[in-house]
Design a protein around this motif. Structure first.
Motif, PDB file in Angstrom:
ATOM      1  N   GLU A 258       9.611   7.233   5.356  1.00 38.17           N
ATOM      2  CA  GLU A 258       9.780   8.095   6.532  1.00 38.17           C
ATOM      3  C   GLU A 258      10.850   7.512   7.473  1.00 38.17           C
ATOM      4  O   GLU A 258      11.708   8.246   7.977  1.00 38.17           O
ATOM      5  CB  GLU A 258       8.447   8.213   7.261  1.00 38.17           C
TER       6      GLU A 258
ATOM      7  N   THR B 182       0.827  -1.201   0.000  1.00 40.29           N
ATOM      8  CA  THR B 182       0.000   0.000   0.000  1.00 40.29           C
ATOM      9  C   THR B 182       0.866   1.258   0.000  1.00 40.29           C
ATOM     10  O   THR B 182       2.021   1.228   0.423  1.00 40.29           O
ATOM     11  CB  THR B 182      -0.902   0.042   1.255  1.00 40.29           C
ATOM     12  N   SER B 183       0.283   2.334  -0.468  1.00 38.30           N
ATOM     13  CA  SER B 183       1.035   3.595  -0.474  1.00 38.30           C
ATOM     14  C   SER B 183       1.307   4.060   0.956  1.00 38.30           C
ATOM     15  O   SER B 183       2.323   4.703   1.211  1.00 38.30           O
ATOM     16  CB  SER B 183       0.295   4.659  -1.275  1.00 38.30           C
ATOM     17  N   ASP B 184       0.421   3.722   1.893  1.00 35.73           N
ATOM     18  CA  ASP B 184       0.660   4.071   3.297  1.00 35.73           C
ATOM     19  C   ASP B 184       1.910   3.373   3.815  1.00 35.73           C
ATOM     20  O   ASP B 184       2.721   3.978   4.506  1.00 35.73           O
ATOM     21  CB  ASP B 184      -0.527   3.673   4.180  1.00 35.73           C
ATOM     22  N   ARG B 185       2.052   2.092   3.483  1.00 38.53           N
ATOM     23  CA  ARG B 185       3.219   1.340   3.944  1.00 38.53           C
ATOM     24  C   ARG B 185       4.482   1.884   3.278  1.00 38.53           C
ATOM     25  O   ARG B 185       5.507   2.035   3.925  1.00 38.53           O
ATOM     26  CB  ARG B 185       3.046  -0.147   3.652  1.00 38.53           C
ATOM     27  N   ARG B 186       4.392   2.206   1.982  1.00 39.87           N
ATOM     28  CA  ARG B 186       5.545   2.799   1.289  1.00 39.87           C
ATOM     29  C   ARG B 186       5.951   4.110   1.949  1.00 39.87           C
ATOM     30  O   ARG B 186       7.126   4.374   2.158  1.00 39.87           O
ATOM     31  CB  ARG B 186       5.234   3.027  -0.192  1.00 39.87           C
ATOM     32  N   SER B 187       4.974   4.929   2.295  1.00 41.06           N
ATOM     33  CA  SER B 187       5.258   6.213   2.951  1.00 41.06           C
ATOM     34  C   SER B 187       5.910   6.006   4.310  1.00 41.06           C
ATOM     35  O   SER B 187       6.846   6.722   4.661  1.00 41.06           O
ATOM     36  CB  SER B 187       3.965   7.016   3.135  1.00 41.06           C
ATOM     37  N   ALA B 188       5.427   5.025   5.056  1.00 45.30           N
ATOM     38  CA  ALA B 188       5.993   4.737   6.374  1.00 45.30           C
ATOM     39  C   ALA B 188       7.442   4.275   6.241  1.00 45.30           C
ATOM     40  O   ALA B 188       8.309   4.681   7.018  1.00 45.30           O
ATOM     41  CB  ALA B 188       5.154   3.686   7.093  1.00 45.30           C
TER      42      ALA B 188
END
Length: 83
Positions: free
Chosen positions: A14, A5-11
């Motif tokens: 970060e 997911t894009s959320d996991r990629r962002s995490a």
């Protein structure tokens, strides 16, 4: 490889940027942690440990050699077994 997911990629991005002490816009999917950002092996181990803690996964230390940029880290995290 499973989809991420894009959320996991962002995490993940970060975490990497925090450990490498870089702004998120300084790191691209393919920029090399060592060659482009001056990371050392200690930083790589910090990234691995942080990813394991954040996502509840186990990453074998032999995977460190593969974790050269964000794309490779996404792949390693996606394939890592959940603890």
């Amino acid at each position: 490889m499973s989809t991420m997911t894009s959320d996991r990629r962002s995490a993940i991005k970060e975490i990497v940027c925090d450990i490498l002490e870089l702004e998120e816009d300084e790191v691209t999917e393919t920029s090399l942690f060592i060659d482009d950002h001056g990371a050392d092996s200690l930083r790589a181990i910090e990234i691995l440990a942080s990813l394991e803690k954040e996502f509840g996964i186990t990453i074998d230390q032999s995977e460190l050699a593969q974790m050269i940029n964000l794309e490779a880290v996404y792949k390693v995290v996606a394939e890592a077994p959940v603890r």
